[in-house]
Design a protein around this motif. Structure first.
Motif, PDB file in Angstrom:
ATOM      1  N   VAL A   1     -18.786  20.161 -68.901  1.00 45.81           N
ATOM      2  CA  VAL A   1     -19.823  21.704 -69.591  1.00 45.81           C
ATOM      3  C   VAL A   1     -21.437  21.083 -70.621  1.00 45.81           C
ATOM      4  O   VAL A   1     -22.386  21.616 -69.915  1.00 45.81           O
ATOM      5  CB  VAL A   1     -18.893  22.174 -70.664  1.00 45.81           C
ATOM      6  CG1 VAL A   1     -18.751  21.067 -71.825  1.00 45.81           C
ATOM      7  CG2 VAL A   1     -19.759  22.957 -71.371  1.00 45.81           C
ATOM      8  N   ALA A   2     -20.924  19.505 -70.404  1.00 45.47           N
ATOM      9  CA  ALA A   2     -22.888  19.395 -70.557  1.00 45.47           C
ATOM     10  C   ALA A   2     -22.767  17.823 -70.262  1.00 45.47           C
ATOM     11  O   ALA A   2     -21.396  17.249 -70.306  1.00 45.47           O
ATOM     12  CB  ALA A   2     -22.925  19.309 -72.568  1.00 45.47           C
TER      13      ALA A   2
ATOM     14  N   ALA B   1     -28.903   8.631 -63.968  1.00 41.40           N
ATOM     15  CA  ALA B   1     -27.740   9.571 -62.386  1.00 41.40           C
ATOM     16  C   ALA B   1     -26.538  10.110 -63.388  1.00 41.40           C
ATOM     17  O   ALA B   1     -25.689  10.353 -62.288  1.00 41.40           O
ATOM     18  CB  ALA B   1     -27.145   7.725 -62.459  1.00 41.40           C
ATOM     19  N   SER B   2     -26.672  10.202 -64.698  1.00 47.58           N
ATOM     20  CA  SER B   2     -25.754  10.874 -65.392  1.00 47.58           C
ATOM     21  C   SER B   2     -25.967  11.983 -64.392  1.00 47.58           C
ATOM     22  O   SER B   2     -26.570  13.413 -64.165  1.00 47.58           O
ATOM     23  CB  SER B   2     -25.762  11.318 -66.295  1.00 47.58           C
ATOM     24  OG  SER B   2     -27.015  11.818 -66.967  1.00 47.58           O
ATOM     25  N   ARG B   3     -24.561  12.858 -64.730  1.00 47.25           N
ATOM     26  CA  ARG B   3     -23.966  14.322 -63.868  1.00 47.25           C
ATOM     27  C   ARG B   3     -24.509  15.633 -64.420  1.00 47.25           C
ATOM     28  O   ARG B   3     -23.606  15.518 -65.718  1.00 47.25           O
ATOM     29  CB  ARG B   3     -22.740  14.673 -63.515  1.00 47.25           C
ATOM     30  CG  ARG B   3     -22.992  16.104 -62.172  1.00 47.25           C
ATOM     31  CD  ARG B   3     -21.174  15.726 -61.257  1.00 47.25           C
ATOM     32  NE  ARG B   3     -19.897  15.641 -62.133  1.00 47.25           N
ATOM     33  CZ  ARG B   3     -19.749  16.786 -62.014  1.00 47.25           C
ATOM     34  NH1 ARG B   3     -20.195  18.130 -62.290  1.00 47.25           N
ATOM     35  NH2 ARG B   3     -18.661  16.715 -63.147  1.00 47.25           N
ATOM     36  N   PRO B   4     -25.658  16.574 -64.825  1.00 46.87           N
ATOM     37  CA  PRO B   4     -25.776  17.288 -65.582  1.00 46.87           C
ATOM     38  C   PRO B   4     -24.903  18.562 -65.696  1.00 46.87           C
ATOM     39  O   PRO B   4     -23.645  18.399 -64.722  1.00 46.87           O
ATOM     40  CB  PRO B   4     -26.777  18.529 -64.404  1.00 46.87           C
ATOM     41  CG  PRO B   4     -27.157  17.504 -63.682  1.00 46.87           C
ATOM     42  CD  PRO B   4     -25.944  16.751 -62.985  1.00 46.87           C
ATOM     43  N   GLY B   5     -24.593  18.966 -67.418  1.00 44.65           N
ATOM     44  CA  GLY B   5     -23.077  20.152 -66.809  1.00 44.65           C
ATOM     45  C   GLY B   5     -23.474  21.211 -66.594  1.00 44.65           C
ATOM     46  O   GLY B   5     -25.531  21.807 -66.169  1.00 44.65           O
ATOM     47  N   TRP B   6     -22.917  22.333 -66.826  1.00 46.58           N
ATOM     48  CA  TRP B   6     -23.456  23.113 -66.122  1.00 46.58           C
ATOM     49  C   TRP B   6     -23.885  24.033 -67.403  1.00 46.58           C
ATOM     50  O   TRP B   6     -24.233  25.032 -67.191  1.00 46.58           O
ATOM     51  CB  TRP B   6     -21.831  23.740 -65.774  1.00 46.58           C
ATOM     52  CG  TRP B   6     -21.179  24.070 -65.967  1.00 46.58           C
ATOM     53  CD1 TRP B   6     -19.881  22.988 -66.411  1.00 46.58           C
ATOM     54  CD2 TRP B   6     -19.782  25.339 -67.307  1.00 46.58           C
ATOM     55  NE1 TRP B   6     -18.371  23.297 -67.353  1.00 46.58           N
ATOM     56  CE2 TRP B   6     -18.936  24.789 -67.978  1.00 46.58           C
ATOM     57  CE3 TRP B   6     -20.944  25.820 -68.003  1.00 46.58           C
ATOM     58  CZ2 TRP B   6     -18.383  25.560 -69.011  1.00 46.58           C
ATOM     59  CZ3 TRP B   6     -20.052  26.875 -68.859  1.00 46.58           C
ATOM     60  CH2 TRP B   6     -18.430  26.768 -69.257  1.00 46.58           C
ATOM     61  N   TRP B   7     -23.060  24.515 -68.798  1.00 51.36           N
ATOM     62  CA  TRP B   7     -24.296  24.739 -69.462  1.00 51.36           C
ATOM     63  C   TRP B   7     -24.738  23.814 -70.963  1.00 51.36           C
ATOM     64  O   TRP B   7     -24.625  23.897 -71.996  1.00 51.36           O
ATOM     65  CB  TRP B   7     -22.622  25.136 -70.488  1.00 51.36           C
ATOM     66  CG  TRP B   7     -23.107  26.571 -71.267  1.00 51.36           C
ATOM     67  CD1 TRP B   7     -24.250  26.982 -70.855  1.00 51.36           C
ATOM     68  CD2 TRP B   7     -22.303  27.641 -71.549  1.00 51.36           C
ATOM     69  NE1 TRP B   7     -24.174  28.197 -71.924  1.00 51.36           N
ATOM     70  CE2 TRP B   7     -23.118  28.281 -71.872  1.00 51.36           C
ATOM     71  CE3 TRP B   7     -20.172  26.458 -72.876  1.00 51.36           C
ATOM     72  CZ2 TRP B   7     -22.199  29.288 -72.665  1.00 51.36           C
ATOM     73  CZ3 TRP B   7     -20.392  28.308 -73.383  1.00 51.36           C
ATOM     74  CH2 TRP B   7     -21.266  29.972 -73.592  1.00 51.36           C
ATOM     75  N   ASP B   8     -25.775  22.646 -70.167  1.00 49.98           N
ATOM     76  CA  ASP B   8     -26.068  21.870 -70.763  1.00 49.98           C
ATOM     77  C   ASP B   8     -27.003  22.547 -71.636  1.00 49.98           C
ATOM     78  O   ASP B   8     -27.506  22.172 -73.158  1.00 49.98           O
ATOM     79  CB  ASP B   8     -27.141  20.952 -70.322  1.00 49.98           C
ATOM     80  CG  ASP B   8     -26.405  19.881 -69.222  1.00 49.98           C
ATOM     81  OD1 ASP B   8     -25.579  19.223 -70.395  1.00 49.98           O
ATOM     82  OD2 ASP B   8     -26.759  19.167 -68.120  1.00 49.98           O
ATOM     83  N   ASN B   9     -27.725  23.404 -71.653  1.00 52.82           N
ATOM     84  CA  ASN B   9     -28.156  24.111 -73.142  1.00 52.82           C
ATOM     85  C   ASN B   9     -28.039  24.622 -73.748  1.00 52.82           C
ATOM     86  O   ASN B   9     -28.770  25.046 -74.503  1.00 52.82           O
ATOM     87  CB  ASN B   9     -28.879  25.622 -71.902  1.00 52.82           C
ATOM     88  CG  ASN B   9     -28.620  26.388 -71.159  1.00 52.82           C
ATOM     89  OD1 ASN B   9     -27.588  25.970 -70.165  1.00 52.82           O
ATOM     90  ND2 ASN B   9     -27.993  27.312 -71.558  1.00 52.82           N
TER      91      ASN B   9
END
Lengths: 375, 375
Positions: A59-60, A69-77
């Motif tokens: 999610v984040a 390199a860390s993968r973005p989350g789908w609800w970082d905002n």
């Protein structure tokens, strides 16, 4: 824990299986999940987030993953320190859904009976089954009640299912951009997308693992779904009739317009990360979901519930339009429940719940604060 | 004339070809057309009807075809003796469009250069090219001016193109449920449908005549398009969540809901009568159509025109919503033209223009009478 911060929990109740809503047995079941923030000593600060159709447990970003390199989350905002769902305050749990392809058991998993991936031998699961296995995860984590369960779209269906299946475990619920039941229009889009997958000869009755994948069919399916997440307004603003890299039409069937290029890109990107059979299973679960059905899973079983609700819809969402959220609000109020409702002005369609929106941030933050303080 | 009442006109100008908008040559061109009613001695009673995407010249049954076996026309409710477009009064002409597959030259036609069907060697034609060949037909019939040109959807685009290409030939025009230019949303749906066809391995780069046909891809394309012709309301009313022949869910990927069965039926019915390459060509022509473009085909070239307009939109049409008709009305009025506009309340989506509707009948009948009397 793997490198992405994902943890795994596998359960195998005697006799090693759970009973699904359709009566069949499944097991063992592995759940991939992630957590954010610190669990309070009294375990009173748990927020369970439910991901939407193609999401996952990520999610984040995690606080410890601050490298590039860390993968973005789908609800970082929305999820993080001092954000709408503040991980300095709350302990967030998000699990990949049953039937998915991001770590939790699904059609890509090995079928213990054959030693091969399930494919279409995987049983058709429901939203209630997805919530059932998440309950096992909370039991494993020793969590008896969550401060809130929050999610949008298919995630919102799981939010509502939690309230019906385990009302005593849910202090509050935030269903976003969702519905109590799919309209014929929503079923129609899902069915055409499924047909696109099943029309691909590489789909091969769901038996394609280790062989050529039904990439073309899955890409078309994704493009269909993707259109329903946008809106006339947002597409006009973003693409209009702009041409792609050209001053004139191609006069062939290559890409002419930017919107065509965008959709082809969305389709090809999706096939690299998603499983075609999971697309079939999750859309079917969403189509079956019906909290107005006359059986025991109806919203009308909630009349004794203490769960508080914040229902949110978005003006340009034509997949689950505001009138469907209003029907939900009406049904909840009819059962005497404490419901807040907000329709947020947003021109970006169904995807609005995923996009940065100060109003949504403060709405959720304020609602959670109210629930936490109202101990 | 063949048994269906269809007549054919073939033209081959020196050097046997016409020049298309993209600069390429095409010829000879055959036009399949039908006529209804009697041409007045002074030829003042001609109404040219433009069919929509998947229509053809068979706009209505012929008076002489009153046996039960006669094929229904696509606009029987509107066109006939004492109907909205009264064939006791008017002489109706309807031609199949260039690039189609119902008798007029298109990708299924034999390419004289090879003796085989054109397939993708057929040039990408435009709405202006379609109108260009219809002009040849009117020349052949000795018709110098039409009382009205009438059509909906892609037919409405041809109506508008007639007004721009040959304004002196058009006394009045009735564009129904149409647009001056496709929105990004409309292009997106067309593109995904084209991708569904081109993803079918039987499509084979458009070279499938005499071999296995890309039926699966074409069926998916039709299902996508079909959804855009309906509306949330009409689908809810017609199907809701009704199950097909079952008291419970199948828990597999067969048909569960009636709307799924309906769409599969629409897809399979369509592949028996329509050509996959024609689907590609006609959707591309619709996507390219743009009367607001800055070149010579703009709506702003109409400022000297005497054509009278009746513009009609339908409340639940989300493919070409009312705001697009209003933009058309505004552009016409800005050029000093005589325009009437009506938005008809109808819950059946884009298809509303094809369905029986007393208001539309009387609106068109009254408008035509006014134009005829205003000689």
């Amino acid at each position: 824990m793997d490198k992405s911060g994902r943890k795994y929990f596998t359960f195998a109740e005697p006799p090693g299986q759970i009973i699904l809503e359709n009566g069949s047995l499944l097991g063992p079941v592995t759940i991939a999940y992630e957590t954010y923030g610190q669990l309070a000593a009294d375990k009173s600060n748990v927020i369970l987030i439910e991901h939407a159709f193609s999401g996952d447990s990520h999610v984040a970003c995690h606080a410890e993953d601050e490298d590039e390199a860390s993968r973005p989350g789908w609800w970082d905002n929305m999820v993080g320190p001092e954000k709408g769902i503040d991980t300095n305050i709350y302990f967030v749990v998000c699990a990949n859904i049953l039937g998915g392809c991001m770590g939790t058991t699904g059609p890509t998993s090995l079928n213990p009976a054959t030693g091969k991936p399930y494919g279409l031998d995987f049983p058709v699961v429901t939203i209630a089954d997805m919530v059932h296995v998440q309950k096992k995860l909370l039991d494993f984590l020793g969590i008896k009640q969550v401060l809130s369960v929050i999610g949008g779209s298919v995630g919102g269906m799981q939010v509502l299912q939690w309230c019906v299946s385990y009302p005593e475990m849910v202090r509050s619920a935030v269903p976003l951009a969702t519905t109590m039941r799919h309209s014929a229009l929503a079923i129609a889009f899902n069915e055409v997308a499924r047909q696109a997958i099943m029309a691909d000869p590489h789909w091969n009755g769901g038996d394609y693992y280790g062989k050529a994948m039904p990439e073309m069919g899955l890409a078309v399916a994704r493009m269909i779904a993707h259109i329903t997440y946008l809106s006339d307004e947002s597409m006009r603003r973003k693409f209009g009739r702009n041409l792609q890299d050209k001053s004139d039409f191609s006069f062939n069937f290559d890409v002419d317009f930017q919107v065509e290029s965008y959709l082809r890109y969305q389709g090809s990107k999706f096939v690299r990360r998603f499983d075609a059979n999971s697309f079939l299973y999750i859309t079917k679960a969403a189509d079956y979901f019906d909290l107005e059905a006359s059986d025991g899973t109806s919203i009308n079983t909630l009349n004794d519930s203490q769960t508080r609700f914040l229902v949110v819809s978005f003006t340009s969402d034509w997949l689950y339009p505001t009138y469907q959220s209003k029907e939900l609000v009406k049904a909840l109020k009819k059962n005497g429940l404490d419901v807040s409702f907000c329709e947020i002005e947003a021109d970006c369609g169904h995807d609005a719940f995923l996009l940065p929106n100060c109003r949504l941030d403060s709405l959720i933050a304020g609602f959670l604060k109210g629930v936490a303080e109202n101990d």
